[in-house]
Design a protein around this motif. Structure first.
Motif, PDB file in Angstrom:
ATOM      1  N   THR A  32       0.851  -1.258   0.309  1.00 44.61           N
ATOM      2  CA  THR A  32       0.514   0.074  -0.116  1.00 44.61           C
ATOM      3  C   THR A  32       0.693   1.024   0.396  1.00 44.61           C
ATOM      4  N   GLY A  36      -2.664   3.863   3.001  1.00 45.71           N
ATOM      5  CA  GLY A  36      -3.117   2.467   3.366  1.00 45.71           C
ATOM      6  C   GLY A  36      -3.738   2.024   1.991  1.00 45.71           C
ATOM      7  N   SER A  37      -3.663   2.740  -0.211  1.00 47.06           N
ATOM      8  CA  SER A  37      -4.043   2.515  -0.342  1.00 47.06           C
ATOM      9  C   SER A  37      -3.659   1.519  -1.426  1.00 47.06           C
ATOM     10  N   ALA A  38      -4.453   0.195  -2.019  1.00 45.73           N
ATOM     11  CA  ALA A  38      -3.189  -0.838  -3.177  1.00 45.73           C
ATOM     12  C   ALA A  38      -3.947  -0.216  -4.316  1.00 45.73           C
ATOM     13  N   ALA A  67      -5.939  -2.910   2.829  1.00 46.35           N
ATOM     14  CA  ALA A  67      -5.283  -2.467   2.298  1.00 46.35           C
ATOM     15  C   ALA A  67      -6.796  -2.045   1.349  1.00 46.35           C
ATOM     16  N   TRP A  69      -8.543  -0.456  -0.928  1.00 41.34           N
ATOM     17  CA  TRP A  69      -9.030  -0.612  -2.351  1.00 41.34           C
ATOM     18  C   TRP A  69     -10.176   0.642  -3.340  1.00 41.34           C
TER      19      TRP A  69
END
Length: 152
Positions: A32, A36-38, A67, A69
């Motif tokens: 990430t 915290g973003s994939a 993560a 999404w």
């Protein structure tokens, strides 16, 4: 009416089924960004449906495997929620070429490839050119290396 013995075995059976199910669907950690973003907020389903990277929207987000999404629409989110392992990038979203080298390295959402229904990401488009020279061979090498990369 169940017997006392049967009632006493029920919690054990439930715990055992949860353990088996949990291990059957265990997935790898996801790379990430700082938020915290994939895939830096790109829609993983769009790679398959649109054949290009598409930035997701905050209103179509979903948390899975540690993560967040993002998706371009509700339909893509629904597809992902139904089968996240189908759409999530291989090697936890880390650079497939770097995995061969034994490293977990961030990726560029624009450096991607789908092979045999699986999404692979690379650090850059230059690195992707190296990866693309022998995709099946590089996948085999990365598959062998990935467990040791996870152990680090």
């Amino acid at each position: 009416m169940p017997s006392i013995k049967q009632l006493l075995h029920w919690p054990l059976a439930l715990l055992l089924s949860l353990f088996v199910a949990g291990n059957a669907f265990a997935v790898e950690p996801i790379h990430t960004n700082l938020f915290g973003s994939a895939i830096d907020g790109y829609d993983p389903v769009a790679y398959f449906k649109d054949s290009k990277p598409v930035k997701g929207e905050n209103k179509y987000s979903y948390e899975w495997n540690g993560a967040k999404w993002y998706f371009k629409n509700e339909a893509n989110k629904t597809d992902f929620v139904a089968a996240p392992e189908k759409y999530a990038p291989q090697y936890g979203g880390y650079c497939a070429w770097a995995v061969i080298q034994g490293a977990a390295v961030k990726t560029d959402p624009n450096a991607w490839h789908i092979e045999d229904g699986k999404l692979y990401l690379n650090y850059s488009q230059d690195v992707q050119t190296q990866w693309s020279a022998d995709i099946p061979g590089n996948i085999k090498k990365a598959d062998v290396q990935w467990p040791s990369v996870l152990a680090k």
